[in-house]
Structures are given as structure tokens and as C-alpha cells.
Design a protein around this motif. Structure first.
Motif, PDB file in Angstrom:
ATOM      1  N   GLU A 212       0.818  -1.208   0.000  1.00 31.36           N
ATOM      2  CA  GLU A 212       0.000   0.000   0.000  1.00 31.36           C
ATOM      3  C   GLU A 212       0.856   1.264   0.000  1.00 31.36           C
ATOM      4  O   GLU A 212       0.386   2.340  -0.359  1.00 31.36           O
ATOM      5  CB  GLU A 212      -0.963   0.001   1.203  1.00 31.36           C
ATOM      6  CG  GLU A 212      -0.351   0.412   2.539  1.00 31.36           C
ATOM      7  CD  GLU A 212       0.495  -0.686   3.174  1.00 31.36           C
ATOM      8  OE1 GLU A 212       1.003  -1.573   2.451  1.00 31.36           O
ATOM      9  OE2 GLU A 212       0.672  -0.637   4.407  1.00 31.36           O
ATOM     10  N   THR A 213       2.151   1.143   0.363  1.00 32.03           N
ATOM     11  CA  THR A 213       3.006   2.333   0.434  1.00 32.03           C
ATOM     12  C   THR A 213       3.748   2.526  -0.889  1.00 32.03           C
ATOM     13  O   THR A 213       3.485   3.476  -1.618  1.00 32.03           O
ATOM     14  CB  THR A 213       4.026   2.206   1.581  1.00 32.03           C
ATOM     15  OG1 THR A 213       4.818   1.026   1.380  1.00 32.03           O
ATOM     16  CG2 THR A 213       3.321   2.154   2.925  1.00 32.03           C
ATOM     17  N   PRO A 274       0.730   0.860   7.105  1.00 27.52           N
ATOM     18  CA  PRO A 274       2.058   1.445   6.894  1.00 27.52           C
ATOM     19  C   PRO A 274       2.798   1.816   8.176  1.00 27.52           C
ATOM     20  O   PRO A 274       3.209   2.946   8.360  1.00 27.52           O
ATOM     21  CB  PRO A 274       1.756   2.685   6.041  1.00 27.52           C
ATOM     22  CG  PRO A 274       0.357   3.060   6.405  1.00 27.52           C
ATOM     23  CD  PRO A 274      -0.357   1.786   6.741  1.00 27.52           C
ATOM     24  N   SER A 321      12.360  -0.801  -0.742  1.00 28.16           N
ATOM     25  CA  SER A 321      11.599  -0.288  -1.875  1.00 28.16           C
ATOM     26  C   SER A 321      12.314  -0.705  -3.170  1.00 28.16           C
ATOM     27  O   SER A 321      13.539  -0.812  -3.213  1.00 28.16           O
ATOM     28  CB  SER A 321      11.475   1.228  -1.779  1.00 28.16           C
ATOM     29  OG  SER A 321      12.739   1.806  -1.559  1.00 28.16           O
ATOM     30  N   THR A 331       5.872   3.678  -7.243  1.00 29.93           N
ATOM     31  CA  THR A 331       4.493   3.497  -6.788  1.00 29.93           C
ATOM     32  C   THR A 331       3.618   2.833  -7.854  1.00 29.93           C
ATOM     33  O   THR A 331       2.409   2.735  -7.672  1.00 29.93           O
ATOM     34  CB  THR A 331       3.878   4.847  -6.352  1.00 29.93           C
ATOM     35  OG1 THR A 331       4.107   5.811  -7.384  1.00 29.93           O
ATOM     36  CG2 THR A 331       4.498   5.352  -5.070  1.00 29.93           C
ATOM     37  N   CYS A 353       0.031   2.361  -5.890  1.00 27.98           N
ATOM     38  CA  CYS A 353      -0.008   2.253  -4.429  1.00 27.98           C
ATOM     39  C   CYS A 353      -0.944   3.308  -3.842  1.00 27.98           C
ATOM     40  O   CYS A 353      -0.877   4.478  -4.214  1.00 27.98           O
ATOM     41  CB  CYS A 353       1.390   2.434  -3.845  1.00 27.98           C
ATOM     42  SG  CYS A 353       2.564   1.219  -4.476  1.00 27.98           S
ATOM     43  N   VAL A 355      -1.226   4.508  -0.649  1.00 30.01           N
ATOM     44  CA  VAL A 355      -0.683   5.480   0.317  1.00 30.01           C
ATOM     45  C   VAL A 355       0.397   6.328  -0.345  1.00 30.01           C
ATOM     46  O   VAL A 355       0.370   7.555  -0.256  1.00 30.01           O
ATOM     47  CB  VAL A 355      -0.137   4.768   1.579  1.00 30.01           C
ATOM     48  CG1 VAL A 355       0.551   5.771   2.511  1.00 30.01           C
ATOM     49  CG2 VAL A 355      -1.275   4.057   2.313  1.00 30.01           C
ATOM     50  N   GLU A 358       6.433   5.777   2.062  1.00 32.76           N
ATOM     51  CA  GLU A 358       6.807   4.579   2.791  1.00 32.76           C
ATOM     52  C   GLU A 358       6.221   4.563   4.195  1.00 32.76           C
ATOM     53  O   GLU A 358       5.723   5.579   4.702  1.00 32.76           O
ATOM     54  CB  GLU A 358       8.341   4.462   2.882  1.00 32.76           C
ATOM     55  CG  GLU A 358       9.034   4.319   1.549  1.00 32.76           C
ATOM     56  CD  GLU A 358       9.299   5.654   0.884  1.00 32.76           C
ATOM     57  OE1 GLU A 358       8.733   6.669   1.313  1.00 32.76           O
ATOM     58  OE2 GLU A 358      10.090   5.663  -0.076  1.00 32.76           O
ATOM     59  N   SER A 359       6.367   3.394   4.823  1.00 35.26           N
ATOM     60  CA  SER A 359       5.813   3.212   6.164  1.00 35.26           C
ATOM     61  C   SER A 359       6.506   4.123   7.180  1.00 35.26           C
ATOM     62  O   SER A 359       7.665   4.517   7.006  1.00 35.26           O
ATOM     63  CB  SER A 359       5.983   1.756   6.592  1.00 35.26           C
ATOM     64  OG  SER A 359       7.351   1.402   6.588  1.00 35.26           O
ATOM     65  N   GLY A 376       5.937   8.560   8.043  1.00 29.04           N
ATOM     66  CA  GLY A 376       5.420   7.822   6.885  1.00 29.04           C
ATOM     67  C   GLY A 376       3.913   7.745   6.911  1.00 29.04           C
ATOM     68  O   GLY A 376       3.251   8.645   7.424  1.00 29.04           O
ATOM     69  N   GLY A 377       3.389   6.645   6.382  1.00 28.37           N
ATOM     70  CA  GLY A 377       1.951   6.521   6.141  1.00 28.37           C
ATOM     71  C   GLY A 377       1.066   6.562   7.363  1.00 28.37           C
ATOM     72  O   GLY A 377      -0.121   6.876   7.252  1.00 28.37           O
TER      73      GLY A 377
END
Ligand code: TXA
Ligand code: MG
Length: 512
Positions: A212-213, A274, A321, A331, A353, A355, A358-359, A376-377
Motif C-alpha cells: 500500500e506504500t 504502513p 523499496s 508506486t 499504491c 498510500v 513509505e511506512s 510515513g503513512g
């Protein structure tokens, strides 16, 4: 809606799912939609038939008349209609649990009725609600249940059986459903892709996959040679540790010997999602994964394809990533293909993605309490709602209160074209000579002065802006520009993570 035959459906609970749960409603004026409901259902309605399934025992107990409840329901449907969203039917159980009626959740009476009246394919359908009965209802008919943490969701969470999908609210539920639908279509078009990806991971391969990120580049976490291939493919320095991605809580003991109560609370609220937690590592986690640290970074991603991949591979997946080291994170699958195609064994496409940044990384092993290593998210405010306010720490690089994680270099996420920052309210300077691009939250009045303009969100929505950030940076970077001017966004919510990435993208290449 084009194909009425055998369309899957989403059965939506009303109170605590679409609108705020404010006790028994008797009048349309008491209805308060969650802000995410209308945009989310608009997207959902393009692919699914929508129903509302609601339990209104107040009718039986005399708190409201059947007419009053019908008017409230009609108002909800009318408001959705006004926004272009069609609700096929509202199913309302007016009984008390002790009445032992047929239509009370989790009894599947209404779902079967919908299947007959509207040719709904129940096994491809979903139920979304804030009560364990909503999830049980789905399971009665072979549909998929999604439990949301709005409404009573947080309160009844403990009675939800383990292994069920728990998401923050209607927005994330809809993202999840659409991603599941994409996954089903992709598997139909190219059968066995997921099985092949899982087999590759088990055999020491490296596979790019969506979360999701951002997209990750994964290897089986306990396979040191495969993990080494990830470092090589990315040209990532070995001192920069990787995140271990898990698909269910049973995998935790493989990675960490101790899960403190605070970690449990955070996992319950934010996983899948995230948030990456730093915890002590077990001996079996390879030193290569953790860059020799005694701790390991763990997260459960919120993308059905990522979770399906981890489950099929039968192992947690170590993944950074999926971009060359120091470059903007990908993404979309196309971003990965553009930069790493020849260095990975397979790229799984799971769409863009949701979000987009990144987390959030939170260290739970620091002696003086939880430390935010990377915004992050999951926002600081959301973390604070579970563990209280995070102390402000002396800032190194990055925003106040964020200490540098190993590998969190000041220059990161960087495009090739030099990037200079503008403050949110700083007037746009006259573009210097040469070709200048502008990255900004909302459309500027003087767009014509720039060789290229990317707006992150027309309405100034920071979540939309985060989802668009890396794609917009890439599009500017692909143009023959001499300079990118990037305007920082308001420093609240996801704005903190966006500004952090912009700051790193702008850091001069000469900095350490
Ligand atoms: O959203 C994300 O987190 C994405 C997706 C793919 O999950 N992953 C990601 O990974 O952003 P990566 O490798 O780009 O960033 C991971 C960062 C490292 O750079 C490091 O700063 C931190 O996580 N990290 C990993 N293990 C750590 C540890 N044991 N202690 C402190 N920080 C750690
Ligand atoms: Mg409810």
C-alpha cells in the motif's frame, strides 16, 4: 452500470461504517457521513452493486418508529444518489436479538434475497461493517468480510476471531476490495502468476511486489543469498537494513523473541498497514537483513497481493523499496520495470499504491521510549492516539522529533534533476533561466511560466498528495529540465512525511 448479470456486490453496514454511530437515529438531520464515505463509494459503485444491510432494533424496543428509520435510510440513499452512487436496496432488520428472527445478522437472509433478486454472485462479494456479526455474515455465504475500526470497531475488536481482515475505515476497505478485484482479474488473465512468484521466492529468487506504500523488492527473509541479490540489484550499501514483511501474526516469533504490550497495541490498531516496528531480533534472522543490528524491522503490508504472496511463499519477505538505491521509490509496476526490469526475476503488478509514501518506522527498543525513526503513512497523531504523544527529540536530519535510522541518508528519494524547496506560502520566484519545473500541492495561477507543472492534489488533500508524490517527481524528472522547484506542503498529517521526502530529494549531492 453495464453488466447487470452476476455482478458481485458489497453489503455495507450503515451506522459506524458509512455514517457516524450516534445511537438511534430518528431524523435525517441526525445523519453525519464519514468524510471518506462518498469518494470511496463512488469508486466502488463502478465495479460492484451496492447494498446497505442495517440492524435497527430500536424499532422493536420503541426508540424509533419504522417510519422514522425508513426516512433516515431514504435520506442516506438520496445523499449517495446525489453524489452519483446507486444503492440497489436497503435491507433493515427491525428486530431484537431475542426475537429470534431470520433476518438478524449474521443470518444470511438478506444476502440470499439480494442474490436472487439482483443476480449477485455471493462468493465474489464483500460485507463491510464495524461489528463481528458483519464479518460472520459474510462467512455464512462464502463472501469476504471486512471489519472496520470506525464506529464500534475498536470496542468489539477483541471478540473478532483471529485472521480476519481489519482496516481503519471505509476508505481503506474500498481500496482493499478494489485491489482484491484487480488481483482476481489479473489471475484470470494470467493464471498462476502469483504461484510462480511464490515459487521463485522459495527457490531463492527476487520478486518485486506491490504494497500500500510503495513497491518492494522481496527475497525470502531467511535465505541469505537471495537477500544478498536484493542488495546487489538495488546497489544498496550493506549498512542499510531491510524490513521483514509478514502476512500473519504467527510469523512474529520467527523474527522476534519479545513482543511488548505497546507493540501489540500498535499492531492491533495499524496492521495491516504502513507502520514498521523495530523489535529485538531472533538469532535466525540473518545479519545481512538487519545490517548487523540486534534488532529487526517488521511490518504487515495492507495490500491483498502482498499478503497473498507472503502466504503462498510460506515465509516472511525481506524487502526494501524496489528502486535503485537513493532514487525515488516506485508506486507503480511500470516504475519498477523502468529501473530494475532486467535485475529482478518477476514484477507483480498490483496497480498504483494507495498510500504512496513509505511506512512510518517506530523503534520500540530505544531505552528512553518509542522513537520515531521515519515519518510515513501512519501519522504522528495516529500513533499518539494509541501510545500517547511521542517526545520531541533533538533533530538530526529531517523534521523535529525524528531521529535518523541507520541508512536514512539525508539525500534519498532523489530525482536526477536538481530540486530546490519552496516554503508553503513563499511566493514563487521568477523562474531562473533555463527549463524549470514546479511541483506543488494545488494548481498555481502562473503555471504558464514553467516548463512543467505537477499538482499533487487539486483539493489540497494531503493523502491524495502523498499517493501522487513519487509519480509526479518522476514525471518531472523525465522531462529535460534544469531545475525542479518543489513547494513544501502544510506540515500536518501526511504532510510531515511528504515534506521529509522532499527535503531528502533536495539535499545537495555533496552532503554526506
Ligand atoms: O513502506 C515501506 O516501508 C517500504 C515497503 C516496501 O514496505 N519499504 C521501505 O524499505 O521503505 P526501505 O528499505 O526503503 O527502508 C527501510 C528502512 C531502512 O533504510 C532503515 O532506515 C530502517 O528501515 N530499518 C530497517 N531495519 C532497521 C533496524 N533494525 N533499526 C532501525 N532502522 C531500521
Ligand atoms: Mg455498525
Amino acid at each position: 452500470m453495464t453488466t447487470s448479470q452476476h455482478m458481485p456486490a458489497v453489503f455495507l453496514d450503515r451506522d459506524g461504517t458509512l455514517i457516524e454511530d450516534r445511537g438511534q437515529l430518528r431524523s435525517p438531520s441526525e445523519v453525519v457521513f464519514y468524510p471518506d464515505t462518498i469518494p470511496a463509494l463512488r469508486r466502488l459503485g463502478e465495479r460492484f452493486r451496492l447494498f446497505i444491510v442495517t440492524h435497527q432494533p430500536g424499532i422493536a424496543t420503541g426508540l424509533a418508529s419504522a417510519d422514522e428509520v425508513a426516512r433516515v435510510n431514504a435520506h442516506v440513499v438520496a445523499e449517495l444518489n446525489r453524489a452519483g452512487i446507486a444503492i440497489a436496496a436497503v435491507y433493515c432488520c427491525p428486530h431484537r436479538r431475542e426475537d429470534n428472527c431470520d433476518c438478524i445478522k449474521p443470518r444470511p437472509f438478506f444476502l440470499n434475497q439480494a442474490a436472487r433478486a439482483y443476480s449477485v454472485t455471493l462468493p465474489r462479494s464483500f460485507v463491510v461493517g464495524d461489528h463481528p456479526h458483519d464479518v460472520a455474515l459474510a462467512e455464512q455465504v462464502g463472501a469476504t468480510g471486512i471489519y472496520v475500526l470506525t464506529g464500534h470497531g475498536a470496542r468489539h475488536r477483541a471478540t473478532l476471531p483471529p485472521g480476519r481482515t481489519v482496516l481503519p475505515g471505509i476508505r481503506e476497505a474500498v481500496e482493499w476490495i478494489l485491489a482484491c478485484d484487480d488481483l482476481r482479474r489479473r489471475e484470470a488473465a494470467a493464471p498462476e502468476t502469483l504461484a510462480r512468484a511464490a515459487a521463485l521466492l522459495r527457490a531463492g529468487g527476487i520478486v518485486a511486489f506491490p504494497t500500500e506504500t510503495v513497491y518492494g523488492l522481496g527475497a525470502a527473509v531467511f535465505d541469505e543469498r537471495a537477500v544478498a541479490r536484493v542488495f546487489e540489484a538495488k546497489q544498496r550499501p550493506r549498512f542499510d537494513p531491510l524490513i521483514a514483511h509478514i502476512g500473519d501474526m504467527d510469523a512474529l516469533p520467527l523474527l522476534t523473541p519479545a513482543v511488548p504490550a505497546i507493540a501489540r497495541a500498535l499492531m492491533e490498531r495499524f496492521w495491516p498497514g504502513p507502520l514498521t516496528l523495530i523489535l529485538p531480533k531472533t538469532a535466525q534472522v540473518p545479519d545481512l537483513v538487519t545490517a548487523g543490528l540486534p534488532t529487526v524491522a517488521i511490518r504487515m503490508p495492507r495490500h491483498p497481493l502482498a499478503l497473498a504472496l507472503i502466504a503462498r511463499a510460506g515465509t516472511p519477505i525481506a524487502a526494501p523499496s524496489a528502486n535503485p538505491f537513493g532514487y525515488t521509490s516506485p508506486t507503480t509496476a511500470a516504475h519498477v520495470r523502468a529501473q530494475l526490469a532486467d535485475r529482478v526475476d518477476l514484477i507483480l503488478d498490483g496497480g498504483p499504491c494507495a498510500v504512496g509514501v513509505e511506512s512510518t518506522i517506530l523503534d520500540l527498543t530505544a531505552p528512553d521510549g518509542p522513537a520515531l525513526l521515519r515519518p510515513g503513512g501512519v501519522t504522528r497523531e495516529e500513533l499518539a492516539s494509541v501510545i500517547g504523544p511521542l517526545p520531541e527529540r533533538p533533530a538530526g536530519h529531517g523534521p523535529p522529533g525524528v531521529v535518523a535510522a541507520p541508512g536514512m541518508l539525508p539525500r534519498h528519494y532523489a530525482p536526477r534533476v536538481p530540486l530546490r524547496l519552496l516554503e508553503p506560502d513563499e511566493p514563487c520566484p521568477t523562474p531562473p533561466p533555463g527549463r524549470v519545473g514546479l511541483l506543488t500541492l494545488q494548481p498555481p495561477s502562473d503555471a504558464g511560466r514553467f516548463a512543467g507543472v505537477e499538482c499533487l492534489s487539486r483539493d489540497g488533500d494531503l493523502r491524495e498528495a502523498a499517493a501522487n508524490l513519487f509519480g509526479a517527481l518522476r514525471r518531472l524528472d523525465e522531462q529535460p529540465l534544469d531545475l525542479i522547484l518543489a513547494r513544501r506542503v502544510p506540515a500536518s498529517g501526511l504532510g510531515i512525511a511528504i515534506n521529509d521526502r522532499l527535503t531528502r530529494a533536495a539535499a545537495a549531492e555533496t552532503e554526506p
